[in-house]
Design a protein around this motif. Structure first.
Motif, short mmCIF file in Angstrom:
data_model
loop_
_atom_site.label_atom_id
_atom_site.label_comp_id
_atom_site.label_asym_id
_atom_site.label_seq_id
_atom_site.Cartn_x
_atom_site.Cartn_y
_atom_site.Cartn_z
N LYS A 56 18.25 -6.91 -27.06
CA LYS A 56 17.65 -7.71 -26.12
C LYS A 56 17.82 -9.15 -26.20
O LYS A 56 17.63 -9.62 -27.47
N LEU A 104 16.25 -12.81 -27.29
CA LEU A 104 15.06 -12.88 -27.82
C LEU A 104 13.95 -13.34 -26.86
O LEU A 104 12.92 -12.98 -26.98
N GLU A 162 13.38 -12.19 -24.39
CA GLU A 162 12.98 -10.90 -23.35
C GLU A 162 11.92 -10.14 -24.15
O GLU A 162 11.58 -9.06 -23.81
N GLN A 163 11.88 -10.51 -25.52
CA GLN A 163 11.16 -9.68 -26.56
C GLN A 163 9.50 -10.09 -26.36
O GLN A 163 9.29 -11.43 -26.29
#
Length: 555
Positions: A338, A340, A342-343
């Motif tokens: 993903k 980053l 979206e983490q």
């Protein structure tokens, strides 16, 4: 036959999953948070100047900052013929940084412009310049801050202030009277005294008066720290028979001869590389008296108060750029399948950093507004509180931003590495954390009106957020419990700083940002480690607010 696993002899790999650098951008127009707080406190009339300077900072001055820190200042005690010269030379980029900042108004704007908001606009200029190079900010802030102290000697002010308030930078090593523009330094600290200026041993012997009737002195002694020794004059302290007195010591005597203010060596510092910090000895150096004899600490503290304010702005700037760098980098990088951003855990960290940086900038700009409005009592206490808190928060935040970027952030060609080594400087200089705590306690007793003004500001925010109200009601009685107050001073300062940040966000900021800050720092008591925000905070909104707006790109 070659396949996808067979390396090309000339190209071993492609560079993938690496974001573009945050460079060649407008450091002002791209910064939504800075633009908000400049406008909130009456600096909107300076938007054009700030935007123009932001374009320089994000371009040629950012590059100049790298060059000025890559090539350290060099000291020469004598010329090739054996004459004492005490000369420090710099990379040309250092002079470009100085020239650009002075032309923009870094050293003079509020002293020449009476428009309300001038201190706010000038703070915006400092904020921007710090992102290009914090080191050159040292002589810039000392020149700016020297004005109130020098005004204590009107005849001296008449001679020097036109040159301090000039928009011209003159790097030449020549007497001040041959220049249109000058810079001013400061030297207070001695080996045996440190922050305890009363323990200093330098002495002053009277010489008489000059042609304008200004008392002149000969000073013998030393200073353990004298930053920017190529300034044209320095505010220093020394003992007369009456007591510690403030003096203005020029690098060249009025007769054009070299003043025996001799540099012993340059400090080899971990950070703040572009700025030359030195040890000096005064071997009968000429100086003019500034202010009353025996009142030297009070006189020079007028300068120190302003430099402490600039420490607030400078550390806020370091935090702001660190956050922007972290957000920009993580927006262009993927990990574990993903982006980053979206983490969820990375969002928690980035939003927490953004919240911290905005709260720091908010109170720094609130002090700028107070300077514009001449709220002297409010400035007295808040400068010490803000200097303590913001400057202490900067190193941890900068490190955390570096961790968001990863090992690339540790490399010297990344601006994060410079921000990290620079971050502790403002916490140590102009009075360490303990000194700021003791200063607040002293002010509460000797200048109680400063505490009244500060509490009045906090109480303006009452009735908006219940958690804030409850915390204020808990903290206020602690200020009047004299038992062990000095021992508890750091805890008290932390509480006051968080309350003040919350109040500033409530009174002048976006309500959702204020609510997020209160939920995080007061209700949840997060912040010891970044990335521990409560679940109901809109992390993505905070990240978007702090994300550098380069063009149409968005996260």
């Amino acid at each position: 036959m070659p396949n996808k696993f067979t390396p090309d002899y000339c190209h071993t790999h492609q560079v993938l999953n690496q974001p573009t650098p945050l460079a060649n951008y407008n450091a002002y127009s791209s910064n939504e948070v800075l633009r908000y707080w400049v406008t909130a406190f009456g600096g909107e009339w300076g938007q054009t100047s700030l935007c123009n300077y932001g374009e320089k900072v994000g371009g040629e001055l950012l590059e100049a900052g790298f060059d000025a820190n890559a090539v350290k200042p060099e000291f020469s005690s004598h010329d090739r013929f054996g004459h004492r010269v005490d000369l420090v030379t710099f990379h040309p980029s250092y002079h470009l940084l100085m020239k650009s900042a002075i032309e923009a108004g870094h050293t003079w704007l509020p002293w020449k412009n009476n428009d309300l908001g001038a201190h706010v606009v000038r703070a915006g200029i400092e904020y921007l310049h710090t992102q290009a190079d914090p080191g050159s900010g040292c002589p810039l802030t000392m020149t700016f801050s020297a004005v109130p102290a020098i005004k204590h000697q009107p005849a001296l002010a008449k001679k020097w202030l036109p040159k301090l308030l000039s928009n011209q930078y003159d790097e030449r090593n020549v007497p001040f009277f041959e220049k249109e523009g000058v810079t001013i330094g400061m030297a207070m600290t001695e080996k045996q005294g440190g922050s305890d200026v009363r323990a200093n041993t330098s002495i002053a012997k009277p010489l008489g008066e000059d042609s304008e009737g200004i008392p002149t002195w000969e000073i013998i002694g030393h200073k353990w720290f004298c930053s920017a020794p190529m300034c044209d004059a320095f505010l220093v302290t020394a003992h007369t028979e009456i007591g510690i007195t403030c003096f203005l010591m020029p690098r060249w005597k009025p007769d054009g001869s070299k003043n025996p203010m001799q540099i012993q060596r340059l400090k080899d510092k971990v950070g703040n590389i572009s700025n030359a910090s030195s040890e000096v000895e005064f071997r009968g150096a000429f100086a003019w008296q500034v202010g009353e004899q025996g009142k030297g600490i009070k006189t020079i503290l007028e300068m120190v108060s302003m430099t402490r304010f600039d420490c607030m702005v400078g550390s806020s700037s370091i935090m702001g750029l660190a956050v922007q760098q972290a957000i920009h980098h993580t927006a262009g990088r993927c990990a574990f399948g993903k982006n980053l951003h979206e983490q969820p855990l990375m969002q928690n960290v980035l939003a927490d950093l953004a919240l911290e940086a905005e709260a720091a900038l908010a109170i720094a700009m609130r002090v700028a507004k107070a300077l514009d409005n001449k709220e002297d009592d409010f400035v007295r206490l808040t400068t010490a509180i803000g200097k303590y808190w913001i400057c202490k928060r900067a190193p941890q935040l900068t490190y955390e931003a570096m961790e968001c970027i990863g090992a690339v952030g540790l490399i010297k060609d990344n601006v994060l590495s410079r921000l990290y080594t620079e971050a502790p400087v403002n916490a140590i200089w102009e009075g360490s954390g303990n000194v700021q705590c003791l200063d607040v306690l002293r002010a509460m007793v000797k200048e109680p009106q400063s505490l009244v003004a500060f509490l009045a500001e906090l109480k303006k925010a009452s009735g908006i957020n219940k958690a804030f109200d409850d915390y204020l009601n808990t903290v206020e009685p602690q200020l009047f419990d004299a038992k062990s107050l000095e021992y508890r001073a750091r805890a008290v300062m932390e509480s006051l700083a968080i309350l003040w940040q919350a109040a500033t966000l409530l009174l002048y900021g976006e309500k959702w940002v204020a609510d997020a800050f209160i939920a995080a720092r007061i209700v949840n008591k997060s912040g010891a480690m970044y990335g521990t925000l409560p679940e109901d905070i809109d992390c993505l909104a905070l990240i978007k607010r702090a994300h550098p707006k380069l063009n149409s790109a968005s996260i």
